[in-house]
Design a protein around this motif. Sequence first.
Motif, PDB file in Angstrom:
ATOM      1  N   MET A   1       0.843  -1.191   0.000  1.00 30.55           N
ATOM      2  CA  MET A   1       0.000   0.000   0.000  1.00 30.55           C
ATOM      3  C   MET A   1       0.882   1.246   0.000  1.00 30.55           C
ATOM      4  O   MET A   1       1.453   1.587   1.030  1.00 30.55           O
ATOM      5  CB  MET A   1      -0.895  -0.007   1.253  1.00 30.55           C
ATOM      6  CG  MET A   1      -2.105   0.863   1.115  1.00 30.55           C
ATOM      7  SD  MET A   1      -3.294   0.576   2.407  1.00 30.55           S
ATOM      8  CE  MET A   1      -2.769   1.741   3.639  1.00 30.55           C
ATOM      9  N   GLU A   2       1.031   1.862  -1.148  1.00 28.51           N
ATOM     10  CA  GLU A   2       1.902   3.022  -1.231  1.00 28.51           C
ATOM     11  C   GLU A   2       1.425   3.965  -2.336  1.00 28.51           C
ATOM     12  O   GLU A   2       0.656   3.564  -3.215  1.00 28.51           O
ATOM     13  CB  GLU A   2       3.343   2.609  -1.498  1.00 28.51           C
ATOM     14  CG  GLU A   2       3.527   1.846  -2.802  1.00 28.51           C
ATOM     15  CD  GLU A   2       4.959   1.348  -2.964  1.00 28.51           C
ATOM     16  OE1 GLU A   2       5.732   2.107  -3.566  1.00 28.51           O
ATOM     17  OE2 GLU A   2       5.271   0.237  -2.508  1.00 28.51           O
ATOM     18  N   PHE A   3       1.910   5.194  -2.270  1.00 26.40           N
ATOM     19  CA  PHE A   3       1.645   6.172  -3.313  1.00 26.40           C
ATOM     20  C   PHE A   3       2.936   6.456  -4.079  1.00 26.40           C
ATOM     21  O   PHE A   3       4.010   6.497  -3.475  1.00 26.40           O
ATOM     22  CB  PHE A   3       1.164   7.504  -2.706  1.00 26.40           C
ATOM     23  CG  PHE A   3      -0.232   7.460  -2.168  1.00 26.40           C
ATOM     24  CD1 PHE A   3      -1.303   7.120  -2.979  1.00 26.40           C
ATOM     25  CD2 PHE A   3      -0.490   7.796  -0.841  1.00 26.40           C
ATOM     26  CE1 PHE A   3      -2.594   7.108  -2.491  1.00 26.40           C
ATOM     27  CE2 PHE A   3      -1.778   7.787  -0.343  1.00 26.40           C
ATOM     28  CZ  PHE A   3      -2.829   7.436  -1.165  1.00 26.40           C
ATOM     29  N   THR A   4       2.804   6.678  -5.373  1.00 25.70           N
ATOM     30  CA  THR A   4       3.946   7.188  -6.121  1.00 25.70           C
ATOM     31  C   THR A   4       4.109   8.665  -5.772  1.00 25.70           C
ATOM     32  O   THR A   4       3.232   9.270  -5.136  1.00 25.70           O
ATOM     33  CB  THR A   4       3.718   7.066  -7.643  1.00 25.70           C
ATOM     34  OG1 THR A   4       2.615   7.900  -7.997  1.00 25.70           O
ATOM     35  CG2 THR A   4       3.424   5.631  -8.052  1.00 25.70           C
ATOM     36  N   SER A   5       5.224   9.228  -6.213  1.00 26.30           N
ATOM     37  CA  SER A   5       5.468  10.654  -5.950  1.00 26.30           C
ATOM     38  C   SER A   5       4.347  11.507  -6.548  1.00 26.30           C
ATOM     39  O   SER A   5       3.849  12.437  -5.903  1.00 26.30           O
ATOM     40  CB  SER A   5       6.819  11.043  -6.553  1.00 26.30           C
ATOM     41  OG  SER A   5       6.959  12.441  -6.564  1.00 26.30           O
ATOM     42  N   ARG A   6       3.951  11.179  -7.759  1.00 30.49           N
ATOM     43  CA  ARG A   6       2.893  11.973  -8.417  1.00 30.49           C
ATOM     44  C   ARG A   6       1.556  11.824  -7.703  1.00 30.49           C
ATOM     45  O   ARG A   6       0.808  12.793  -7.544  1.00 30.49           O
ATOM     46  CB  ARG A   6       2.766  11.549  -9.882  1.00 30.49           C
ATOM     47  CG  ARG A   6       3.977  11.947 -10.699  1.00 30.49           C
ATOM     48  CD  ARG A   6       3.799  11.668 -12.161  1.00 30.49           C
ATOM     49  NE  ARG A   6       4.970  12.141 -12.906  1.00 30.49           N
ATOM     50  CZ  ARG A   6       5.027  12.274 -14.214  1.00 30.49           C
ATOM     51  NH1 ARG A   6       3.974  11.953 -14.958  1.00 30.49           N
ATOM     52  NH2 ARG A   6       6.111  12.700 -14.800  1.00 30.49           N
ATOM     53  N   GLU A   7       1.258  10.595  -7.280  1.00 27.58           N
ATOM     54  CA  GLU A   7       0.000  10.390  -6.541  1.00 27.58           C
ATOM     55  C   GLU A   7       0.028  11.152  -5.221  1.00 27.58           C
ATOM     56  O   GLU A   7      -0.981  11.721  -4.793  1.00 27.58           O
ATOM     57  CB  GLU A   7      -0.215   8.892  -6.288  1.00 27.58           C
ATOM     58  CG  GLU A   7      -0.613   8.125  -7.548  1.00 27.58           C
ATOM     59  CD  GLU A   7      -0.479   6.614  -7.381  1.00 27.58           C
ATOM     60  OE1 GLU A   7      -1.051   5.892  -8.212  1.00 27.58           O
ATOM     61  OE2 GLU A   7       0.212   6.163  -6.445  1.00 27.58           O
ATOM     62  N   THR A   8       1.195  11.172  -4.584  1.00 26.67           N
ATOM     63  CA  THR A   8       1.313  11.889  -3.308  1.00 26.67           C
ATOM     64  C   THR A   8       1.032  13.375  -3.499  1.00 26.67           C
ATOM     65  O   THR A   8       0.276  13.978  -2.731  1.00 26.67           O
ATOM     66  CB  THR A   8       2.731  11.698  -2.724  1.00 26.67           C
ATOM     67  OG1 THR A   8       2.972  10.315  -2.572  1.00 26.67           O
ATOM     68  CG2 THR A   8       2.866  12.396  -1.384  1.00 26.67           C
ATOM     69  N   TRP A   9       1.613  13.965  -4.554  1.00 29.22           N
ATOM     70  CA  TRP A   9       1.389  15.389  -4.788  1.00 29.22           C
ATOM     71  C   TRP A   9      -0.061  15.673  -5.166  1.00 29.22           C
ATOM     72  O   TRP A   9      -0.623  16.714  -4.799  1.00 29.22           O
ATOM     73  CB  TRP A   9       2.327  15.906  -5.881  1.00 29.22           C
ATOM     74  CG  TRP A   9       3.659  16.285  -5.313  1.00 29.22           C
ATOM     75  CD1 TRP A   9       4.851  15.644  -5.501  1.00 29.22           C
ATOM     76  CD2 TRP A   9       3.934  17.367  -4.414  1.00 29.22           C
ATOM     77  NE1 TRP A   9       5.847  16.266  -4.789  1.00 29.22           N
ATOM     78  CE2 TRP A   9       5.316  17.331  -4.119  1.00 29.22           C
ATOM     79  CE3 TRP A   9       3.150  18.371  -3.846  1.00 29.22           C
ATOM     80  CZ2 TRP A   9       5.922  18.259  -3.272  1.00 29.22           C
ATOM     81  CZ3 TRP A   9       3.751  19.290  -2.993  1.00 29.22           C
ATOM     82  CH2 TRP A   9       5.121  19.231  -2.720  1.00 29.22           C
ATOM     83  N   THR A  10      -0.659  14.733  -5.896  1.00 26.25           N
ATOM     84  CA  THR A  10      -2.071  14.906  -6.256  1.00 26.25           C
ATOM     85  C   THR A  10      -2.942  14.877  -4.998  1.00 26.25           C
ATOM     86  O   THR A  10      -3.889  15.661  -4.867  1.00 26.25           O
ATOM     87  CB  THR A  10      -2.506  13.795  -7.231  1.00 26.25           C
ATOM     88  OG1 THR A  10      -1.600  13.770  -8.323  1.00 26.25           O
ATOM     89  CG2 THR A  10      -3.903  14.033  -7.751  1.00 26.25           C
ATOM     90  N   VAL A  11      -2.593  13.987  -4.078  1.00 32.77           N
ATOM     91  CA  VAL A  11      -3.343  13.898  -2.822  1.00 32.77           C
ATOM     92  C   VAL A  11      -3.145  15.175  -1.992  1.00 32.77           C
ATOM     93  O   VAL A  11      -4.104  15.730  -1.437  1.00 32.77           O
ATOM     94  CB  VAL A  11      -2.899  12.645  -2.022  1.00 32.77           C
ATOM     95  CG1 VAL A  11      -3.410  12.710  -0.590  1.00 32.77           C
ATOM     96  CG2 VAL A  11      -3.396  11.382  -2.702  1.00 32.77           C
ATOM     97  N   ILE A  12      -1.895  15.653  -1.928  1.00 28.95           N
ATOM     98  CA  ILE A  12      -1.630  16.890  -1.166  1.00 28.95           C
ATOM     99  C   ILE A  12      -2.415  18.058  -1.768  1.00 28.95           C
ATOM    100  O   ILE A  12      -3.094  18.803  -1.052  1.00 28.95           O
ATOM    101  CB  ILE A  12      -0.117  17.203  -1.160  1.00 28.95           C
ATOM    102  CG1 ILE A  12       0.625  16.175  -0.301  1.00 28.95           C
ATOM    103  CG2 ILE A  12       0.151  18.621  -0.645  1.00 28.95           C
ATOM    104  CD1 ILE A  12       2.142  16.248  -0.415  1.00 28.95           C
TER     105      ILE A  12
END
Lengths: 131, 191
Positions: free
Chosen positions: B1-12
């Motif tokens: 269960m992890e986010f990629t860097s791009r997914e993390t920024w999209t979530v932020i």
Amino acid sequence: MITDFNPGRHDDVSVASELGPLNLADKPDGPGAAAMISAGIGIFVLGFFTTAAVISGGIKSFLLWWEWGQGVGPLAGKSTLAILAWLISWLILDLLWRKKDVELKTAFYIGLGLGILGAIGTFPTFFELFH
Amino acid sequence: MEFTSRETWTVIHGLVLGTLFLLAFAGGMAGLWSLRPGLMTTEGIQERMKRLYIGAWVMAVVAWAAVITGTWIVYPWYRVQLSLVGEDAFAGCAGAILPNETCSPRDFLKSNVSGNTETWHAFGMEWKEHVTWAAPILATAAAFLIAYYGPRLIARPWLRTAVIVMFVGAFAAAVVGGAFGAFLNKIAPIV
């Protein structure tokens, strides 16, 4: 619309007696008017450049220059110029009106009108008319 | 269960900052609405104003953070042209059911390879990316007016209404951005 600051212009305690113990000094309305009008200017510039970029390839290229190679496209120029217009106009109006009373209703309606025009300029159905 | 860097920024950008913005707006709006003569004691005014100052400035700061991360971090991943091969602007999207390494979200939407999706870009993204910049401008101006006039807003209903109009205007611009952002990320997620 613009007059010298009159410290007795607003009698807030007569409207809301609970403000009495706070001993609030009256303030000039100039800075408030500056904030209202400059916000409208910023949004107007945003909408202006959004539509202008559709009309003129030259303006679109100029707006593209502001992306600094980051891949943002013309949005970089539109947003940066809008922010600059907002901040610079706010600074100038605030310096001019810091110790003045400015009619706030007039300032608000000017800001509102500019803001509405700017919002229309960002609406795709409008700016695509010029494609 | 992890986010990629791009997914993390999209979530932020969308989820974290969007949620904070909503919370700050709701609190600020409730505070502004109750600034009416006769509703609060002097002590109540002092206590209420502190929260209103914090809520209004938090809303402004969060709005700035949302548009800056959205425009300068997430948006370039959305708009990069990956699908161009020779004369065919959307060759890289052939057969795609979602954006991929040869088909950016914008390529994907404009190519119509998975249904009639072009309008999501031409209307949804084009509106969202521009109008949301009005949100931090209006939120900052409203926060300034709240800080400048403070409790005096209680005695000046017209001015309080003007500030509410700006506050709601900031929220409306953010709603366009948030709603279309959620829809677009569902149809053409950043990968």
